[in-house]
Write a protein that holds these residues in place. Structure first.
Motif, PDB file in Angstrom:
ATOM      1  N   LEU A 119       0.787  -1.107   0.065  1.00  0.00           N
ATOM      2  CA  LEU A 119      -0.212   0.031  -0.120  1.00  0.00           C
ATOM      3  C   LEU A 119       0.760   1.174   0.056  1.00  0.00           C
ATOM      4  O   LEU A 119       0.793   2.215  -0.710  1.00  0.00           O
ATOM      5  N   SER A 120       1.789   1.390   0.957  1.00  0.00           N
ATOM      6  CA  SER A 120       2.830   2.519   0.938  1.00  0.00           C
ATOM      7  C   SER A 120       3.366   2.704  -0.497  1.00  0.00           C
ATOM      8  O   SER A 120       3.594   4.057  -0.934  1.00  0.00           O
ATOM      9  N   ARG A 121       3.943   1.490  -1.135  1.00  0.00           N
ATOM     10  CA  ARG A 121       4.691   1.949  -2.276  1.00  0.00           C
ATOM     11  C   ARG A 121       3.741   2.060  -3.578  1.00  0.00           C
ATOM     12  O   ARG A 121       4.247   2.872  -4.282  1.00  0.00           O
ATOM     13  N   VAL A 122       2.590   1.566  -3.557  1.00  0.00           N
ATOM     14  CA  VAL A 122       1.559   2.057  -4.560  1.00  0.00           C
ATOM     15  C   VAL A 122       1.176   3.483  -4.591  1.00  0.00           C
ATOM     16  O   VAL A 122       0.994   4.246  -5.468  1.00  0.00           O
ATOM     17  N   LYS A 123       0.914   4.097  -3.217  1.00  0.00           N
ATOM     18  CA  LYS A 123       0.635   5.417  -2.879  1.00  0.00           C
ATOM     19  C   LYS A 123       1.682   6.455  -3.468  1.00  0.00           C
ATOM     20  O   LYS A 123       1.434   7.227  -3.914  1.00  0.00           O
ATOM     21  N   LYS A 124       2.899   6.001  -3.176  1.00  0.00           N
ATOM     22  CA  LYS A 124       4.053   6.689  -3.405  1.00  0.00           C
ATOM     23  C   LYS A 124       4.251   6.822  -5.346  1.00  0.00           C
ATOM     24  O   LYS A 124       4.508   7.638  -5.874  1.00  0.00           O
TER      25      LYS A 124
END
Length: 206
Positions: A38-43
């Motif tokens: 989730l963190s990587r996709v948001k970035k």
């Protein structure tokens, strides 16, 4: 696609036993840890829906049993399975079914899925193909179990994937994830392999 030679297929007997069941499809729900993903996709500013559909499809395609279907009544296996997902029209609160071919990279898939969804005005554009995975996100409730409508077609072996509203626990983010499969092709051990592959992909996603 190629037909499976049932005379030498190790699963031939199991296939027939479950194929003749009253309800040959079954569903399993479990949590996946999406903290890193989730963190990587948001970035990257990617759609979570499109990104997660890609991740699941990539992992499921690596497991032979998830690529098996009945074609003209005979067991067959596809080389690559593509995607078909529901997408909500917020203005009408009705969903449309969007079909997107699988791509080599997430970047390409997310871009194609976005274009396809934006350009599709019809709710249903064609009958469901045999070489797809179905996705039906359910992001409003963090459920522990889900069931599905049944077409009554015993030879419908298309896997159906769902996920619910994610939640936080002990500093991590979890997603309820459901897998519905046809028991003629997919046993619990194969769902276990998918769960392991998917979690590894989500944890290592850069």
């Amino acid at each position: 696609m190629k037909y499976i030679d049932v005379s030498t297929w190790k699963r031939a007997m199991h296939c027939e036993v479950f194929r003749n069941s009253v309800q040959p499809q079954y569903c399993v729900t479990f949590d996946v840890d999406i903290t890193n993903f989730l963190s990587r996709v948001k970035k990257r500013r990617f759609s979570f829906t499109f990104s997660f559909v890609y991740a699941v499809t990539k992992c499921a395609n690596e497991i032979e049993e998830f690529r098996c279907r009945f074609v003209e009544g005979k067991p067959a296996i596809f080389e690559t399975i593509h995607t078909s997902f529901t997408y909500l029209d917020n203005s009408t609160e009705l969903f449309k079914v969007v079909n997107v071919p699988m791509q080599d990279t997430m970047e390409d898939y997310v871009a194609l899925a976005k274009r396809t969804e934006e350009n599709q005005t019809e709710y249903f554009v064609s009958p469901m193909a045999n070489d797809i995975y179905q996705f039906s996100p359910f992001p409003w409730v963090s459920y522990t179990h889900i069931s599905h409508t049944e077409s009554g077609k015993k030879d419908n072996a298309t896997p159906l994937f769902d996920w619910g509203k994610f939640y936080e626990k002990d500093g991590n983010v979890y997603l309820p994830f459901s897998v519905q499969v046809h028991h003629s092709f997919v046993d619990g051990v194969h769902i276990g392999k998918l769960a392991e592959k998917l979690q590894c992909y989500l944890d290592s996603f850069e």
